[in-house]
Motif scaffolding. Structure first.
Motif, mmCIF file in Angstrom:
data_model
loop_
_atom_site.group_PDB
_atom_site.id
_atom_site.type_symbol
_atom_site.label_atom_id
_atom_site.label_comp_id
_atom_site.label_asym_id
_atom_site.label_seq_id
_atom_site.Cartn_x
_atom_site.Cartn_y
_atom_site.Cartn_z
ATOM 1 N N MET A 50 4.568 2.107 5.058
ATOM 2 C CA MET A 50 5.192 1.758 3.753
ATOM 3 C C MET A 50 5.926 2.837 3.176
ATOM 4 N N TYR A 61 10.729 5.760 1.752
ATOM 5 C CA TYR A 61 10.270 4.431 1.986
ATOM 6 C C TYR A 61 10.654 3.941 3.108
ATOM 7 N N LEU A 65 10.680 -2.496 2.581
ATOM 8 C CA LEU A 65 9.802 -2.582 1.592
ATOM 9 C C LEU A 65 10.040 -1.881 0.281
ATOM 10 N N THR A 69 8.362 -1.458 -3.660
ATOM 11 C CA THR A 69 7.391 -0.446 -3.468
ATOM 12 C C THR A 69 7.683 0.886 -4.203
ATOM 13 N N LEU A 82 0.057 3.814 -4.783
ATOM 14 C CA LEU A 82 0.914 2.901 -4.399
ATOM 15 C C LEU A 82 0.933 1.965 -5.465
ATOM 16 N N LEU A 84 2.800 -1.857 -5.663
ATOM 17 C CA LEU A 84 3.763 -2.876 -4.826
ATOM 18 C C LEU A 84 3.847 -4.224 -5.874
ATOM 19 N N ASP A 91 1.537 -10.025 1.826
ATOM 20 C CA ASP A 91 1.117 -8.649 1.509
ATOM 21 C C ASP A 91 -0.268 -8.569 1.733
ATOM 22 N N TYR A 95 -5.165 -1.694 3.754
ATOM 23 C CA TYR A 95 -4.118 -0.779 3.138
ATOM 24 C C TYR A 95 -4.995 0.596 3.340
#
Length: 120
Positions: A50, A61, A65, A69, A82, A84, A91, A95
């Protein structure tokens, strides 16, 4: 030995923002030439890189994304995070945070992973 631990909500509603934090122990996130990444694995799919924040706080990045992000860090707490935005069910994933001496890949340490489900 560097250890990483992800934390954050396990369930997020569609269109909301997902926020995860990775707490690092046994090493500093400002260590020169070290990189701190977020990686995810949707169900039945491969790992997806990511993005990464480096020892100077510079971020990179995944182009697919980057529009929603953001990665940041808290050097005082030795954490990186992170965010998002506008999540969708696509999604949903496990993670992971990871650390290594390359911008992408070659990870020396991984968190255990945290399941995030996007559902109303």
């Amino acid at each position: 030995q560097v250890q990483l631990q992800e934390s954050g909500p396990g369930l997020v509603k569609p269109s909301q923002t997902l926020s995860l934090t990775c707490t690092v122990s046994g090493g500093s996130i400002t260590t020169s030439y070290y990189y701190w990444s977020w990686i995810r694995q949707p169900p039945g799919k491969d790992l997806e890189w990511m993005g990464v924040i480096d020892y100077d706080g510079i971020t990179y990045y995944n182009p697919a994304l980057m529009s929603h992000t953001s990665i940041s860090r808290n050097t005082g707490a030795n954490q990186f995070s992170l965010q998002l935005d506008s999540v969708t069910p696509e999604d949903t994933a496990v993670y992971y945070c990871a650390g290594g001496d390359s911008r992408v890949g070659n990870y020396n340490s991984w968190g255990q992973g945290t399941q995030v489900t996007v559902s109303s």
